[in-house]
Write a protein that holds these residues in place. Sequence first.
Motif, PDB file in Angstrom:
ATOM      1  N   THR A 146      -3.654 -11.230   0.056  1.00 53.58           N
ATOM      2  CA  THR A 146      -4.150 -12.112   1.114  1.00 53.58           C
ATOM      3  C   THR A 146      -4.242 -11.342   2.421  1.00 53.58           C
ATOM      4  OG1 THR A 146      -3.038 -13.996   0.068  1.00 53.58           O
ATOM      5  CG2 THR A 146      -3.754 -14.276   2.356  1.00 53.58           C
ATOM      6  N   ASP A 147      -5.374 -11.460   3.118  1.00 51.00           N
ATOM      7  CA  ASP A 147      -5.513 -10.908   4.467  1.00 51.00           C
ATOM      8  C   ASP A 147      -4.837 -11.882   5.425  1.00 51.00           C
ATOM      9  OD1 ASP A 147      -6.407 -10.269   7.103  1.00 51.00           O
ATOM     10  OD2 ASP A 147      -8.160  -9.245   6.273  1.00 51.00           O
ATOM     11  N   ILE A 148      -3.710 -11.472   6.005  1.00 52.07           N
ATOM     12  CA  ILE A 148      -2.912 -12.391   6.810  1.00 52.07           C
ATOM     13  C   ILE A 148      -3.596 -12.749   8.114  1.00 52.07           C
ATOM     14  CG2 ILE A 148      -1.600 -10.627   8.054  1.00 52.07           C
ATOM     15  CD1 ILE A 148      -0.302 -14.001   6.595  1.00 52.07           C
ATOM     16  N   ASN A 149      -4.566 -11.946   8.546  1.00 51.62           N
ATOM     17  CA  ASN A 149      -5.275 -12.240   9.793  1.00 51.62           C
ATOM     18  C   ASN A 149      -6.464 -13.174   9.580  1.00 51.62           C
ATOM     19  OD1 ASN A 149      -3.685 -10.633  11.617  1.00 51.62           O
ATOM     20  ND2 ASN A 149      -4.625  -8.812  10.720  1.00 51.62           N
ATOM     21  N   SER A 150      -7.268 -12.882   8.563  1.00 53.59           N
ATOM     22  CA  SER A 150      -8.486 -13.679   8.348  1.00 53.59           C
ATOM     23  C   SER A 150      -8.264 -14.827   7.367  1.00 53.59           C
ATOM     24  CB  SER A 150      -9.608 -12.782   7.804  1.00 53.59           C
ATOM     25  OG  SER A 150      -9.313 -12.350   6.484  1.00 53.59           O
ATOM     26  N   GLY A 151      -7.194 -14.739   6.567  1.00 57.51           N
ATOM     27  CA  GLY A 151      -6.963 -15.757   5.535  1.00 57.51           C
ATOM     28  C   GLY A 151      -7.812 -15.561   4.299  1.00 57.51           C
ATOM     29  N   GLU A 152      -8.557 -14.462   4.226  1.00 56.87           N
ATOM     30  CA  GLU A 152      -9.420 -14.217   3.074  1.00 56.87           C
ATOM     31  C   GLU A 152      -8.599 -13.816   1.848  1.00 56.87           C
ATOM     32  OE1 GLU A 152     -13.518 -12.474   4.938  1.00 56.87           O
ATOM     33  OE2 GLU A 152     -11.693 -11.316   5.295  1.00 56.87           O
ATOM     34  N   THR A 153      -9.112 -14.170   0.696  1.00 55.81           N
ATOM     35  CA  THR A 153      -8.534 -13.722  -0.560  1.00 55.81           C
ATOM     36  C   THR A 153      -9.070 -12.333  -0.869  1.00 55.81           C
ATOM     37  OG1 THR A 153      -8.394 -15.977  -1.416  1.00 55.81           O
ATOM     38  CG2 THR A 153      -8.320 -14.189  -3.028  1.00 55.81           C
ATOM     39  N   ILE A 154      -8.173 -11.378  -1.084  1.00 51.54           N
ATOM     40  CA  ILE A 154      -8.571 -10.010  -1.383  1.00 51.54           C
ATOM     41  C   ILE A 154      -8.346  -9.762  -2.870  1.00 51.54           C
ATOM     42  CG2 ILE A 154      -8.230  -7.574  -0.830  1.00 51.54           C
ATOM     43  CD1 ILE A 154      -9.195  -9.343   1.535  1.00 51.54           C
ATOM     44  N   THR A 171     -13.828 -14.648  -0.188  1.00 57.12           N
ATOM     45  CA  THR A 171     -13.262 -13.687  -1.130  1.00 57.12           C
ATOM     46  C   THR A 171     -13.861 -12.318  -0.881  1.00 57.12           C
ATOM     47  OG1 THR A 171     -12.948 -15.387  -2.824  1.00 57.12           O
ATOM     48  CG2 THR A 171     -12.963 -13.105  -3.563  1.00 57.12           C
ATOM     49  N   VAL A 172     -13.004 -11.309  -0.795  1.00 52.89           N
ATOM     50  CA  VAL A 172     -13.436  -9.937  -0.535  1.00 52.89           C
ATOM     51  C   VAL A 172     -12.940  -9.050  -1.673  1.00 52.89           C
ATOM     52  CG1 VAL A 172     -13.232  -7.955   1.013  1.00 52.89           C
ATOM     53  CG2 VAL A 172     -13.395 -10.269   1.963  1.00 52.89           C
ATOM     54  N   PHE A 173     -13.816  -8.194  -2.200  1.00 53.82           N
ATOM     55  CA  PHE A 173     -13.447  -7.285  -3.273  1.00 53.82           C
ATOM     56  C   PHE A 173     -13.206  -5.881  -2.721  1.00 53.82           C
ATOM     57  CE2 PHE A 173     -15.590 -10.709  -5.438  1.00 53.82           C
ATOM     58  CZ  PHE A 173     -14.839 -10.873  -6.596  1.00 53.82           C
ATOM     59  N   ILE A 174     -12.141  -5.243  -3.169  1.00 49.97           N
ATOM     60  CA  ILE A 174     -11.833  -3.850  -2.838  1.00 49.97           C
ATOM     61  C   ILE A 174     -11.738  -3.089  -4.150  1.00 49.97           C
ATOM     62  CG2 ILE A 174     -10.124  -2.263  -1.870  1.00 49.97           C
ATOM     63  CD1 ILE A 174      -9.423  -4.351   0.193  1.00 49.97           C
ATOM     64  N   THR A 175     -12.514  -2.004  -4.276  1.00 49.03           N
ATOM     65  CA  THR A 175     -12.636  -1.333  -5.574  1.00 49.03           C
ATOM     66  C   THR A 175     -12.189   0.118  -5.573  1.00 49.03           C
ATOM     67  OG1 THR A 175     -14.933  -0.680  -5.105  1.00 49.03           O
ATOM     68  CG2 THR A 175     -14.592  -2.823  -6.174  1.00 49.03           C
ATOM     69  N   ASP A 176     -11.736   0.639  -4.428  1.00 47.75           N
ATOM     70  CA  ASP A 176     -11.464   2.078  -4.359  1.00 47.75           C
ATOM     71  C   ASP A 176      -9.996   2.416  -4.106  1.00 47.75           C
ATOM     72  OD1 ASP A 176     -11.282   1.138  -1.785  1.00 47.75           O
ATOM     73  OD2 ASP A 176     -12.620   2.645  -0.893  1.00 47.75           O
ATOM     74  N   GLN A 177      -9.093   1.535  -4.532  1.00 52.93           N
ATOM     75  CA  GLN A 177      -7.668   1.776  -4.318  1.00 52.93           C
ATOM     76  C   GLN A 177      -6.944   1.917  -5.660  1.00 52.93           C
ATOM     77  OE1 GLN A 177      -6.167   2.112  -1.180  1.00 52.93           O
ATOM     78  NE2 GLN A 177      -8.319   2.115  -0.529  1.00 52.93           N
ATOM     79  N   PRO A 178      -5.841   2.671  -5.687  1.00 48.71           N
ATOM     80  CA  PRO A 178      -5.054   2.756  -6.920  1.00 48.71           C
ATOM     81  C   PRO A 178      -4.325   1.460  -7.210  1.00 48.71           C
ATOM     82  CG  PRO A 178      -3.999   3.996  -5.146  1.00 48.71           C
ATOM     83  CD  PRO A 178      -5.334   3.562  -4.626  1.00 48.71           C
ATOM     84  N   VAL A 179      -3.936   1.297  -8.444  1.00 48.79           N
ATOM     85  CA  VAL A 179      -3.209   0.104  -8.873  1.00 48.79           C
ATOM     86  C   VAL A 179      -1.933  -0.075  -8.061  1.00 48.79           C
ATOM     87  CG1 VAL A 179      -1.889  -0.874 -10.794  1.00 48.79           C
ATOM     88  CG2 VAL A 179      -4.150   0.095 -11.200  1.00 48.79           C
ATOM     89  N   SER A 180      -1.255   1.025  -7.743  1.00 53.58           N
ATOM     90  CA  SER A 180       0.015   0.940  -7.012  1.00 53.58           C
ATOM     91  C   SER A 180      -0.157   0.318  -5.634  1.00 53.58           C
ATOM     92  CB  SER A 180       0.647   2.328  -6.886  1.00 53.58           C
ATOM     93  OG  SER A 180      -0.234   3.239  -6.260  1.00 53.58           O
ATOM     94  N   VAL A 181      -1.235   0.638  -4.947  1.00 53.50           N
ATOM     95  CA  VAL A 181      -1.501   0.059  -3.627  1.00 53.50           C
ATOM     96  C   VAL A 181      -1.806  -1.432  -3.767  1.00 53.50           C
ATOM     97  CG1 VAL A 181      -3.138   0.019  -1.689  1.00 53.50           C
ATOM     98  CG2 VAL A 181      -2.246   2.198  -2.534  1.00 53.50           C
ATOM     99  N   ALA A 182      -2.623  -1.776  -4.754  1.00 49.02           N
ATOM    100  CA  ALA A 182      -2.985  -3.183  -4.963  1.00 49.02           C
ATOM    101  C   ALA A 182      -1.752  -4.023  -5.271  1.00 49.02           C
ATOM    102  CB  ALA A 182      -4.003  -3.291  -6.091  1.00 49.02           C
ATOM    103  N   ALA A 183      -0.894  -3.539  -6.166  1.00 46.80           N
ATOM    104  CA  ALA A 183       0.291  -4.299  -6.557  1.00 46.80           C
ATOM    105  C   ALA A 183       1.287  -4.386  -5.407  1.00 46.80           C
ATOM    106  CB  ALA A 183       0.942  -3.668  -7.781  1.00 46.80           C
ATOM    107  N   ARG A 184       1.410  -3.330  -4.642  1.00 48.31           N
ATOM    108  CA  ARG A 184       2.292  -3.373  -3.464  1.00 48.31           C
ATOM    109  C   ARG A 184       1.790  -4.406  -2.467  1.00 48.31           C
ATOM    110  NH1 ARG A 184       3.713  -4.591   0.711  1.00 48.31           N
ATOM    111  NH2 ARG A 184       4.388  -3.357   2.487  1.00 48.31           N
ATOM    112  N   ALA A 185       0.482  -4.427  -2.208  1.00 48.92           N
ATOM    113  CA  ALA A 185      -0.084  -5.402  -1.271  1.00 48.92           C
ATOM    114  C   ALA A 185       0.127  -6.817  -1.787  1.00 48.92           C
ATOM    115  CB  ALA A 185      -1.567  -5.135  -1.066  1.00 48.92           C
ATOM    116  N   SER A 186      -0.110  -7.022  -3.078  1.00 47.10           N
ATOM    117  CA  SER A 186      -0.006  -8.349  -3.668  1.00 47.10           C
ATOM    118  C   SER A 186       1.419  -8.876  -3.667  1.00 47.10           C
ATOM    119  CB  SER A 186      -0.532  -8.307  -5.114  1.00 47.10           C
ATOM    120  OG  SER A 186      -0.458  -9.571  -5.729  1.00 47.10           O
ATOM    121  N   SER A 187       2.403  -7.978  -3.608  1.00 43.24           N
ATOM    122  CA  SER A 187       3.817  -8.362  -3.715  1.00 43.24           C
ATOM    123  C   SER A 187       4.504  -8.514  -2.369  1.00 43.24           C
ATOM    124  CB  SER A 187       4.566  -7.315  -4.551  1.00 43.24           C
ATOM    125  OG  SER A 187       3.983  -7.165  -5.825  1.00 43.24           O
ATOM    126  N   GLY A 188       3.774  -8.405  -1.278  1.00 42.82           N
ATOM    127  CA  GLY A 188       4.377  -8.397   0.057  1.00 42.82           C
ATOM    128  C   GLY A 188       4.702  -9.784   0.572  1.00 42.82           C
TER     129      GLY A 188
END
Length: 322
Positions: A146-154, A171-188
């Motif tokens: 979640t983008d905490i500033n815009s409220g968008e679903t990432i 909804t915004v798609f990000i396709t150029d990050q490793p799994v570790s970054v995505a999971a860290r962001a999702s778990s914050g």
Amino acid sequence: MSGKLTFIRRKPAIGLALGAGGLRGAAHIGVLQVLLEEGIQPDMISGTSAGSIVAGLYASGLDPDELEKLVRGIRPEELFTIRISPRLLGKMILKIICDWLHLECPKLKGVPAGIIDGRELEALIRKASGGKGFGDLRIPCAIIATDINSGETIIFTGPRWIPDREVRPGTVFITDQPVSVAARASSGIPGIFTPLEVKGRSLVDGGVKDYVPAGILKSMGADAVIAVDLGYAGKRREPVDNILEIVMQASDIMGRELTNVKLSGSADVIIKPRIYDVGLLDFDRIPECIERGREAARASLPEIRRILDSLGREYRDSRARE
């Protein structure tokens, strides 16, 4: 041109959506174990928060038994270090007051927005996943933040897996990050973990917007979605008495109705392991969470088989053939 055209029927695709739940996310491993034992292999997977870690590592190539071995041996210090002192805590409180009163406080710039920065968690996922990006995964995977500033679903996913069909606005798609970054962001967890900065966005727990991300799998082409919901399911046996538990319990309660509404329109089967009495710091109960996930998955097998049979999906002994 002669000859007869032969139409090959596409195998119905199964999606598996793994929900948020902190340490209780170990139950997802038990669910995966039972599904694979029954020859029911997900063709795509999604995850939020704890579910994002299991989803990302499974899609990276770890089987459920390897996942179980990983989490059984994990220690709290491998996941996070609480970097806080009375002085820093005072600064954080002072910054909240200054921001609330719209006061300029130059000396308070750079004060962290959480007491855990998540570097250890990200490093653990990076090592376990082999540093893989979404384009390296064995099956399509989507991880929600979640983008905490815009409220968008990432939604972190591979470029080939961005759905052609319409998805929810914002909804915004990000396709150029490793799994570790995505999971860290999702778990914050907001207020506990410092938001992760990715491409100019401050990202926090995906559970803020999508506690069990089943809908994205439908958009990606899943014919049937099995969802695993670890959310609020009743009164805890022990009182909620620490800040982490309070934040998570409040989030579970607030998101309960919204989650039920979302899942009713996107999940064909909802598995609900009964683990709400397990605390988010009860590391010694990880094996119990895995077993409860197994129990819940077994109880749901008749419903899962009915759905797959209705789709004409062949699932028995599929591992031997694929």
